[in-house]
Design an enzyme around this catalytic site. Structure first.
Site, PDB file in Angstrom:
ATOM      1  N   ASP A 459      -1.865 -23.793   5.612  1.00  0.00           N
ATOM      2  CA  ASP A 459      -2.832 -24.459   4.738  1.00  0.00           C
ATOM      3  C   ASP A 459      -2.181 -25.683   4.109  1.00  0.00           C
ATOM      4  OD1 ASP A 459      -4.944 -22.770   5.140  1.00  0.00           O
ATOM      5  OD2 ASP A 459      -4.404 -21.420   3.510  1.00  0.00           O
ATOM      6  N   ASP A 760      -5.394 -17.801   2.202  1.00  0.00           N
ATOM      7  CA  ASP A 760      -5.544 -17.419   0.798  1.00  0.00           C
ATOM      8  C   ASP A 760      -6.925 -16.854   0.472  1.00  0.00           C
ATOM      9  OD1 ASP A 760      -7.050 -19.705   0.956  1.00  0.00           O
ATOM     10  OD2 ASP A 760      -5.670 -20.948  -0.198  1.00  0.00           O
ATOM     11  N   ASP A 764     -10.173 -15.689   5.500  1.00  0.00           N
ATOM     12  CA  ASP A 764      -8.988 -15.908   6.336  1.00  0.00           C
ATOM     13  C   ASP A 764      -8.497 -14.601   6.958  1.00  0.00           C
ATOM     14  OD1 ASP A 764      -8.767 -18.648   5.944  1.00  0.00           O
ATOM     15  OD2 ASP A 764      -7.672 -18.412   4.066  1.00  0.00           O
TER      16      ASP A 764
END
Length: 970
Positions: A459, A760, A764
């Site tokens: 990310d 997070d 996901d």
């Protein structure tokens, strides 16, 4: 109460009053009936005692009143026959003394899986329950009552299985079959030795073997016991989860273990509900109770269905919840109480090495049998030629027992039980070090797998960047201004009309997932995601005085932000009548919903195509400066009903925000380290593609050879196009959860990549599960993401991810070193004893010596080699590819080369050692055998081998003990 005649027919009176049929009253009335009858009985007894005390009644009246009371009691008993399925609950003296009016068991039953709302209504609903447990639905409980509540209603901890004691591990170690056989051999050797050689010389062999076995058992048990304690510590670290609660009118973070009955708990998307409770208020709350009920469909929770259960996951929405049951009284706690501890699962490498150990053990068994057969055969032949096979003595039996002990010891040495121990030692050591370095390893296999990672899909926000966001630029009413300072904000307010600014600030304050709270120190802080907090901070800087006013406005409908919709919406009821809808989110999505915009005077004007293109240009200019972009829009509505949904179109564009999130220090160096190690770093983000490219270039991820794409483009490609495109992808922007999932599966299937993925959010979870290593963020990550991850990055820092990869490689290389060392020792010990048995009829390495070597090798040797820390050279090698052999060609070369060298040295000493060293006399055999043993020990420490000072210490320790063995003539 209403006249004497009603007492003659109490049952009819109650039926009439509560509208209950005479027979088979329904279950929803049973509890009311029982409570009403009990109340009347208590009331009549009280009045009877009062009249008796005053002397106001004669005997006839007393008998008449007693008869009426008896009628009531009979009716009460009859009522209980109808409610025999309803459990009786008792209030303890402590509960009554503290002012509580409901027992913990009854409270837990109300929110149980049966979800009987009728019983809840009898208690007055959620507000009634809150009164009975002395909790305010707005202000929470009093901090001073925490200890009392834990004492009366329990703590939020599940019953843990008691830790295994050291002696249980000793008992396990004693169950080894080969050690049991050796114990029998030692006992026989003791008996025969005492019978033939007397005290004390006759006990040396047997006692030596017994002491060696005892040491092996104690060392093995100690090692296993220490590892179990380490894993228990790690398990406790995993359970350190913080939640938001309201106490004493303040919102604060507390550990889930500190939750008590009466707490007001705040829930949001991705949270795991930590206790049972009742819904107070919230928006669009969907929970997944599949872990409890097995039902895969999410359940809508509302005021009509207010029951929430520990262990369920929040799929969507936000809510406040009243905690009513904690710990073992929750539904999840009851399930956990029935589960047994399954221990630590074996890692793939341990499974692979167990297979290697089994094969080596089988080879050792063959050599042991052959050695025993050869020794026994030579002994029988020599005995037959010398005195005949019919003449036997105790010494002959002792010799055969010693041969058998040597054969069994060969099996003990050959079976490399130290391999799994070395893996466990290395993994536990790495896990402990990583925990100190802000990485919590949830699954043991993650340490070793991370060493083989060839691709990291990371990310952007919070991992590559600091996640400390501020609004840096704002575009509103065709005016673009930098706002990173009070002076510049004042300048913005001077050029924008009050109406436009009022609408903007209202939209920020009412359409937010953050809130301003007062801490214990009296300071006000903002709780919420970094993006939401940055917007709210900007709004407070512009118009702090309006926050309380706008925060009181009624929110009719709220749709919280999630990564699929990429927007958040709210409908409020305006004080002067009518409704207003606000939505904010990804600029390209919000812009598509807008038909109008606010001009400089705050009036609504049409949003032309030219104006829309101008806004897109502003978005791209913000993004090219590495700013996160966010749009906010509004729409006024005349009416809005509960059946309606929040509008998707017809909005008026208010403003565009550019939010700054600086790159973390050291990230660029960490990315360069990955590239040097053969690890490809790919950025996967939901941000605008221009923002993503700017950040990727700053981090060193996007190079001239790489490309940046948007998530939807993956699904538009054929398999051949995707195969050609995948190696070039370095940035994937505007990524949805399934886009990330597609990228991971494609990399694994098409290029056999070992993929690590960071995540997070709740959505996901599929990508985290599909990846070889799932890395969840400890600060920004939801509990659902953490549950599906293998490693939790506690500081959300990319440098920590690289550190995990470094330790993963250290684990792999350390275990390779130990395997190389142990296999060399095993091969030499097997061949020396077997060849010696065949050539000269004796085994130079005795049972005691082999057991001693085995113990040192499996403990101190494993400790020295398996716990070596990583070095920078490890990150200059290519990663181990999927399917590569664990024992490499170089390792085989080293093993066979070392084994040949040692066999030459030991063979020379064994065959011509006496003549070369001029050793003579009655003790010549013992002397040369001791010299062979010492040479065997020091052969393990050749200068070219990868050993450190700890291993040299092990060698010196072995040398000292071998001297002890020689001095005692064992």
């Amino acid at each position: 109460e209403g006249g004497g005649s009603s007492w003659t027919s109490m049952e009819g009176y109650l039926n009439e009053y509560f509208h209950i049929p005479a027979k088979n009253p329904p279950s929803d009335a049973r509890l009311r009936w029982r409570r009403a009858v009990g109340l009347v009985v208590r009331n009549r007894r009280r009045r009877f005692r009062e009249f008796s005390a005053l002397g106001a009644i004669d005997d006839a009246q007393r008998r008449r009143i007693l008869g009426k009371v008896q009628v009531v009691i009979n009716v009460h008993r009859a009522a209980l026959q109808f409610i025999n399925g309803v459990k009786q609950y008792h209030l303890t003296h402590e509960l009554i003394e503290e002012g509580f009016s409901i027992s913990p068991d009854e409270l837990a039953e109300i929110t149980g899986m049966r979800e009987d709302s009728t019983i809840l209504k009898l208690h007055g609903g959620t507000s009634g329950i809150s009164r009975k447990i002395k909790a305010s639905l707005q202000d929470g409980i009093n901090e001073t009552e925490i200890t009392t509540r834990q004492k009366l209603y329990g703590t939020n901890k599940h019953a843990e299985k008691p830790a295994r004691s050291f002696w249980m591990f000793v008992w396990d170690a004693l169950h080894d079959l080969t050690l049991n056989i050796l114990i029998v051999c030692a006992l026989v050797s003791l008996v025969v030795g005492l019978a033939t050689e007397g005290w004390p010389k006759g006990i040396y062999d047997g006692l030596g073997i017994m002491l060696s076995i005892l040491l092996v058992v104690l060392v093995t048990a100690s090692s296993d016991y220490k590892q179990s304690r380490k894993f228990m510590e790690l398990d406790h670290e995993k359970q350190k989860i913080y939640v938001l609660v309201t106490r004493d009118k303040k919102t604060k973070k507390v550990l889930i273990h500190d939750l008590v009955v009466g707490d007001i708990l705040h829930l949001s998307i991705g949270d795991v509900v930590p206790a049972d409770g009742l819904f107070i208020s919230g928006y669009c709350l969907l929970v997944d109770e599949s872990s409890l009920s097995g039902e895969s469909e999410p359940i809508q929770v509302s005021e009509e269905k207010p029951f929430l259960h520990g262990g369920s996951k929040v799929v969507d929405g936000t809510a406040k919840m009243l905690v009513t049951a904690v710990g073992s009284r929750t539904e999840w706690g009851k399930i956990m109480g029935t589960l047994s501890d399954s221990g630590v699962d074996e890692t793939p490498l341990q499974v692979k090495l167990n297979g290697v150990a089994t094969i080596i053990g089988q080879i050792g068994l063959v050599f042991a049998i052959l050695t025993f057969v050869v020794l026994l055969g030579r002994f029988l032949v020599n005995k037959g030629m010398a005195v005949g096979l019919m003449n036997w003595s105790a010494n002959d039996a002792l010799t055969i027992v010693n041969y058998f002990a040597i054969a069994v010891t060969i099996i003990v040495v050959a079976v490399p039980e130290g391999l799994p121990l070395a893996v466990t030692l290395s993994l536990a050591f790495a896990m402990k070090k990583l925990m100190n370095d802000k990485a919590l390893v949830r699954h043991l296999a993650a340490c070793e797998t991370m060493g083989s990672v060839s691709c990291i899909c990371t990310d952007k926000t919070g991992t590559l960047t600091t996640n400390h966001m501020i609004v840096d630029k704002v575009w509103i009413s065709d005016v673009s201004k930098s706002v990173n300072g009070d002076a510049k904000i004042s300048e913005l307010k001077s050029v924008i009309s009050e109406r436009a600014m009022a609408i903007l600030v209202q939209g920020i304050f009412v359409n937010t997932g953050s809130e301003v709270v007062k801490g214990d120190d009296g300071k006000r802080t903002i709780l919420g995601t970094p993006t939401e907090a940055a917007l709210l901070e900007f709004g407070l800087t512009v118009e702090r005085d309006r926050y309380t006013e706008y925060n009181k406005i009624q929110r009719v409908r709220v749709e919280p932000f999630n990564s699929v919709k990429k927007k958040m919406s709210v409908i409020i009821q305006l004080p002067n009548g009518g409704f207003r809808s606000f939505c904010k989110g990804a600029p390209e999505i919000i812009l598509e919903h807008c038909n109008d915009m606010l001009n400089g005077e705050g009036d609504i004007v049409p949003l032309s195509d030219m104006q829309k293109q101008n806004v897109l240009n502003i978005i791209n200019s913000f993004a090219s400066e590495a700013l996160r972009t966010l749009c906010i829009a509004f729409q006024d509505l005349d009416e809005f009903s509960d059946e309606q949904t929040i509008p998707e179109n017809g909005y008026t564009l208010i403003a565009l925000f550019g939010i700054k999130d600086p790159v973390r220090p050291g990230v660029r160096d960490a990315v360069m380290t990955c590239m040097a190690a053969g690890i490809t770093v790919r950025m996967v983000t939901g941000d605008n593609i221009n923002t993503a490219k700017a950040i990727a270039k700053e981090c060193g991820i996007l190079t001239e050879d790489g490309i940046a794409i948007e998530g939807h483009e993956l699904h538009d490609k054929s398999s051949d196009e995707l195969r050609e495109l995948l190696p070039k992808i370095q940035v994937m922007a505007r990524s949805l959860p399934m886009d990330k999932f597609k990228l991971v599966t494609s990399l694994k299937s098409m290029y056999q990549e070992v993929v690590a993925v960071t995540g997070d959010g709740t959505n996901d979870a599929p990508a985290l599960c599909e990846s070889d290593i799932g890395l969840a963020m400890g600060i920004a990550g939801t509990e659902v993401a953490k549950e599906n991850a293998d490693v939790i990055i506690m500081d959300d820092n990319f440098k920590t991810i690289v550190n995990v990869a470094r330790w993963g490689r250290a684990v792999y290389l350390n275990i390779q070193k130990f395997v190389q060392f142990q296999l060399t020792v095993n091969i030499v010990a097997l061949i020396v004893n077997f060849v010696s048995a065949c050539v000269i009829g004796t085994a130079p390495l005795t049972a005691v010596q082999l057991l001693w070597v085995n113990m040192i090798m499996d403990t101190l040797g494993a400790l020295a080699l398996a716990t070596e820390p990583p070095n920078e050279e490890m990150m200059k090698r290519s990663p181990v590819r999927r399917g590569d052999s664990f024992i490499t060609k170089v390792m085989w070369r080293n093993i066979l080369g070392q084994a040949l060298y040692q066999l030459l040295v030991l063979g020379t000493l064994m065959i011509v050692g006496k003549r070369l060293l001029n050793i003579e006399g009655p003790t010549a055999d013992k002397t040369i055998n001791t010299l062979i043993f010492n040479s065997f020990v020091f052969c393990q420490m050749s200068p070219g081998s990868e050993m450190d000072i700890r291993f040299w210490f092990c060698g010196l320790f072995l040398f000292g003990t071998s001297g002890f063995i020689l001095s005692n003539h064992i």
